[in-house]
Motif scaffolding. Structure first.
Motif, PDB file in Angstrom:
ATOM      1  N   ASP A  91      72.791 -10.867  74.936  1.00 35.03           N
ATOM      2  CA  ASP A  91      71.431 -10.706  74.432  1.00 35.03           C
ATOM      3  C   ASP A  91      70.584 -10.489  75.593  1.00 35.03           C
ATOM      4  OD1 ASP A  91      69.437 -10.097  72.700  1.00 35.03           O
ATOM      5  OD2 ASP A  91      69.354 -11.727  71.581  1.00 35.03           O
ATOM      6  N   GLU A  92      69.709  -9.573  75.748  1.00 38.86           N
ATOM      7  CA  GLU A  92      68.832  -9.173  76.605  1.00 38.86           C
ATOM      8  C   GLU A  92      69.710  -8.914  77.915  1.00 38.86           C
ATOM      9  OE1 GLU A  92      64.859 -10.618  76.633  1.00 38.86           O
ATOM     10  OE2 GLU A  92      65.433 -12.344  75.486  1.00 38.86           O
ATOM     11  N   ILE A  93      70.663  -8.135  77.734  1.00 40.53           N
ATOM     12  CA  ILE A  93      71.789  -7.974  78.778  1.00 40.53           C
ATOM     13  C   ILE A  93      71.033  -7.352  80.148  1.00 40.53           C
ATOM     14  CG2 ILE A  93      72.336  -5.633  78.229  1.00 40.53           C
ATOM     15  CD1 ILE A  93      75.135  -6.238  78.897  1.00 40.53           C
ATOM     16  N   ASP A  94      69.913  -6.726  80.019  1.00 40.26           N
ATOM     17  CA  ASP A  94      69.306  -6.065  81.233  1.00 40.26           C
ATOM     18  C   ASP A  94      68.815  -6.811  82.173  1.00 40.26           C
ATOM     19  OD1 ASP A  94      65.917  -5.692  79.729  1.00 40.26           O
ATOM     20  OD2 ASP A  94      67.927  -6.530  78.666  1.00 40.26           O
ATOM     21  N   PHE A  95      68.742  -8.179  81.923  1.00 38.84           N
ATOM     22  CA  PHE A  95      68.519  -9.180  82.935  1.00 38.84           C
ATOM     23  C   PHE A  95      69.717  -9.524  83.804  1.00 38.84           C
ATOM     24  CE2 PHE A  95      64.967  -9.779  80.145  1.00 38.84           C
ATOM     25  CZ  PHE A  95      63.806 -10.120  81.137  1.00 38.84           C
ATOM     26  N   LEU A  96      70.921  -9.424  83.035  1.00 40.00           N
ATOM     27  CA  LEU A  96      72.225  -9.695  83.930  1.00 40.00           C
ATOM     28  C   LEU A  96      72.434  -8.453  84.945  1.00 40.00           C
ATOM     29  CD1 LEU A  96      74.760 -11.178  84.406  1.00 40.00           C
ATOM     30  CD2 LEU A  96      75.832 -10.083  82.485  1.00 40.00           C
ATOM     31  N   VAL A  97      71.968  -7.143  84.464  1.00 36.61           N
ATOM     32  CA  VAL A  97      72.071  -6.191  85.009  1.00 36.61           C
ATOM     33  C   VAL A  97      71.160  -6.070  86.321  1.00 36.61           C
ATOM     34  CG1 VAL A  97      71.931  -3.603  85.089  1.00 36.61           C
ATOM     35  CG2 VAL A  97      73.008  -4.809  83.206  1.00 36.61           C
ATOM     36  N   ARG A  98      70.106  -6.657  86.423  1.00 30.90           N
ATOM     37  CA  ARG A  98      69.144  -6.715  87.485  1.00 30.90           C
ATOM     38  C   ARG A  98      69.492  -7.502  88.480  1.00 30.90           C
ATOM     39  NH1 ARG A  98      63.660  -7.852  83.915  1.00 30.90           N
ATOM     40  NH2 ARG A  98      63.729  -6.010  82.660  1.00 30.90           N
ATOM     41  N   LYS A  99      70.746  -8.291  88.338  1.00 31.75           N
ATOM     42  CA  LYS A  99      71.081  -9.084  89.329  1.00 31.75           C
ATOM     43  C   LYS A  99      72.402  -8.664  89.920  1.00 31.75           C
ATOM     44  CE  LYS A  99      68.412 -13.023  88.120  1.00 31.75           C
ATOM     45  NZ  LYS A  99      67.547 -13.451  88.992  1.00 31.75           N
ATOM     46  N   GLY A 100      72.588  -7.433  89.290  1.00 36.53           N
ATOM     47  CA  GLY A 100      74.080  -6.612  89.858  1.00 36.53           C
ATOM     48  C   GLY A 100      74.790  -6.685  88.398  1.00 36.53           C
ATOM     49  N   ASP A 101      75.674  -5.655  88.413  1.00 39.03           N
ATOM     50  CA  ASP A 101      76.769  -5.679  87.660  1.00 39.03           C
ATOM     51  C   ASP A 101      78.066  -5.890  87.631  1.00 39.03           C
ATOM     52  OD1 ASP A 101      77.130  -3.205  88.853  1.00 39.03           O
ATOM     53  OD2 ASP A 101      76.367  -1.714  87.523  1.00 39.03           O
ATOM     54  N   ASP A 102      78.227  -6.624  88.904  1.00 42.76           N
ATOM     55  CA  ASP A 102      79.720  -7.022  89.014  1.00 42.76           C
ATOM     56  C   ASP A 102      80.127  -8.062  87.931  1.00 42.76           C
ATOM     57  OD1 ASP A 102      79.335  -5.814  91.346  1.00 42.76           O
ATOM     58  OD2 ASP A 102      79.177  -7.738  92.818  1.00 42.76           O
ATOM     59  N   VAL A 103      79.485  -9.081  87.495  1.00 40.91           N
ATOM     60  CA  VAL A 103      79.883  -9.862  86.558  1.00 40.91           C
ATOM     61  C   VAL A 103      80.378  -8.850  85.116  1.00 40.91           C
ATOM     62  CG1 VAL A 103      79.342 -11.514  84.853  1.00 40.91           C
ATOM     63  CG2 VAL A 103      79.122 -11.905  86.901  1.00 40.91           C
ATOM     64  N   LEU A 104      79.414  -8.114  84.898  1.00 43.30           N
ATOM     65  CA  LEU A 104      79.693  -7.236  83.723  1.00 43.30           C
ATOM     66  C   LEU A 104      80.776  -6.402  83.792  1.00 43.30           C
ATOM     67  CD1 LEU A 104      77.848  -6.908  81.114  1.00 43.30           C
ATOM     68  CD2 LEU A 104      76.665  -5.060  82.035  1.00 43.30           C
ATOM     69  N   TYR A 105      81.233  -5.878  84.970  1.00 44.45           N
ATOM     70  CA  TYR A 105      82.217  -4.879  85.210  1.00 44.45           C
ATOM     71  C   TYR A 105      83.619  -5.941  84.979  1.00 44.45           C
ATOM     72  CZ  TYR A 105      86.001  -2.635  87.876  1.00 44.45           C
ATOM     73  OH  TYR A 105      87.226  -1.890  88.104  1.00 44.45           O
ATOM     74  N   ASP A 106      83.445  -7.076  85.690  1.00 40.03           N
ATOM     75  CA  ASP A 106      84.583  -8.135  85.246  1.00 40.03           C
ATOM     76  C   ASP A 106      85.078  -8.318  83.783  1.00 40.03           C
ATOM     77  OD1 ASP A 106      85.155  -8.339  88.080  1.00 40.03           O
ATOM     78  OD2 ASP A 106      83.771  -9.957  88.189  1.00 40.03           O
ATOM     79  N   LEU A 107      83.726  -8.461  83.129  1.00 33.09           N
ATOM     80  CA  LEU A 107      83.861  -8.737  81.664  1.00 33.09           C
ATOM     81  C   LEU A 107      84.564  -7.463  80.915  1.00 33.09           C
ATOM     82  CD1 LEU A 107      80.549 -10.613  80.859  1.00 33.09           C
ATOM     83  CD2 LEU A 107      82.921 -11.512  81.108  1.00 33.09           C
TER      84      LEU A 107
END
Length: 417
Positions: A151-167
């Motif tokens: 939820d509110e995933i944009d706050f994760l993207v602002r830190k960089g999307d490396d973790v999101l890519y791994d997930l």
């Protein structure tokens, strides 16, 4: 010292409230048994996650919509029912919910996920790579479908999307368990800012939630009010007024419910038997003031500096507003005076967009004839609110207070409290 008997009187008055029957149904984390006016969205999300009942991995999904349009409530509503049906059928389906904004950092997001999977995660001491590896190792020992809600995933993207890519690639490492992702965001532009590899994996399904209108809000408020308040505790015009104010300003059901709850709390504190329209107007002022202050206090340092620059530039401008270039010049001066390395103009423009989305500022593009177009920015909250909130920061506080003592706050521009 405050007399104990007066504290007892406050507690006793609250215990025998003449206003509230069940205040909790108006709180943000309450998920009702019914979600009116979101039938189409419930049906669409149910269709997306239904393959989990067959042991298949559902498509990843992005859910968009302004704050308070029911995104989180619908997601929890559907996934809870999915888990119940899976259990009844003997299927293994679980879901993990993480509010990214509350967790603040990629490490804490992964730690929250790991803990919900049964991992013991140290508060600090592991690299993100090591923590991700432990989550993969844990999932490798499990079976079934796991739906991870960010939820509110944009706050994760602002830190960089490396973790999101791994997930989005986590299933490549899992022999039996299957992981699906649901990202919830207020920003319809978020997908455009993602790495193309993440964008193609995460945006497999997209759902858009539109704001509620006044009639829909009135219906939602009436249903909740019947559970929350004693009979006769609301004056006749209260619910239509809250619905009209909320629909006109934002279409946000969450804030509408907050407004109704705070109005009831104000009436209760005053010992009133009924909630009046005056209580609603006062609740609206209280919520707007507190919301802006809370948002400003939690901004990163350079975002606070940029906001201070907006304050300085706009309050010294005859029109009460400033261009992006003027704000950037003011920001550079403030950063230099503190001995901080400044961020780029592009990053400042990004922060301005974030502040605009949060409702702290408002910006628009205007034409300057043969000189082209430019973006102008002005405060959307009162300068006193900005000064009061920024003054609590140990780094920028004294600087902002000096603006006040120099008389800059005599000008209020178009800001509203």
């Amino acid at each position: 010292m405050f007399p104990l008997d007066e504290i007892d009187n406050i507690f006793e008055a609250a215990a025998r409230s003449r206003v509230f029957k069940n205040r909790e149904v108006l709180l943000p984390d309450y998920v009702p048994l019914e979600l009116p006016h979101r039938e189409a969205e419930i049906k669409r999300l149910a269709e997306v996650v239904a393959p989990a009942l067959r042991g298949e991995r559902p498509s990843n999904a992005f859910i968009y919509g302004l704050t308070g349009t029911g995104k989180t409530a619908v997601t929890k509503y559907v996934l809870r029912r999915l888990e119940e049906l899976a259990k009844a059928r003997g299927s293994s389906v679980s879901w993990i919910y993480v509010n990214v904004r509350q967790r603040e950092t990629p490490y804490k997001v992964l730690a929250d996920m790991g803990e919900q999977l049964g991992l013991r995660v140290p508060f600090t001491g592991l690299s993100i790579g090591e923590l991700f590896s432990r989550i993969v190792k844990r999932l490798s020992k499990l079976e079934g479908v796991y739906i991870v809600v960010l939820d509110e995933i944009d706050f994760l993207v602002r830190k960089g999307d490396d973790v999101l890519y791994d997930l989005t690639r986590i299933n490549e490492h899992l022999p039996r368990a299957k992981v699906s992702l649901i990202g919830i965001t207020n920003s319809v532009k978020l997908v455009d800012s993602l790495d193309p590899r993440v964008k193609s994996s995460l945006g497999e399904e997209q759902l858009v939630f539109s704001p509620y209108n006044a009639e829909q809000l009135k219906d939602i408020l009436s249903r909740r009010a019947s559970m929350a308040f004693n009979e006769g505790a609301l004056e006749e015009g209260v619910i239509p007024l809250v619905a009209a104010l909320a629909a006109r300003e934002h279409g946000d059901a969450r804030r509408a419910l907050d407004m109704l709850r705070v109005a009831g709390e104000i009436a209760e504190r005053e010992g009133a038997d009924r909630v009046s329209e005056d209580h609603v107007y006062r609740a609206r002022q209280e919520i707007e003031r507190d919301k802006a202050s809370d948002v400003i206090r939690t901004l990163p340092l350079h975002s606070k500096l940029i906001l201070a620059a907006i304050l300085k530039a706009s309050l010294t401008s005859p029109e009460g507003r400033a261009t992006t270039g003027e704000i950037y010049d003011a920001y550079r001066q403030l950063a230099s005076s503190l001995g901080l390395e400044e961020v780029t103009l592009r990053r400042v423009s990004g922060v301005l967009g974030e502040l605009d989305m949060l409702g702290i500022i408002s910006s628009r593009v205007i034409s300057r004839g043969r000189y082209g177009k430019t973006r102008v920015v002005e405060l959307a909250v009162s300068p006193d609110t900005v000064i009061g909130s920024l003054s609590e920061d140990p780094t920028v506080g004294s600087m902002v207070q000096s603006m006040s003592t120099k008389g800059l706050t005599g000008k209020r521009g178009r800001a509203t409290s």
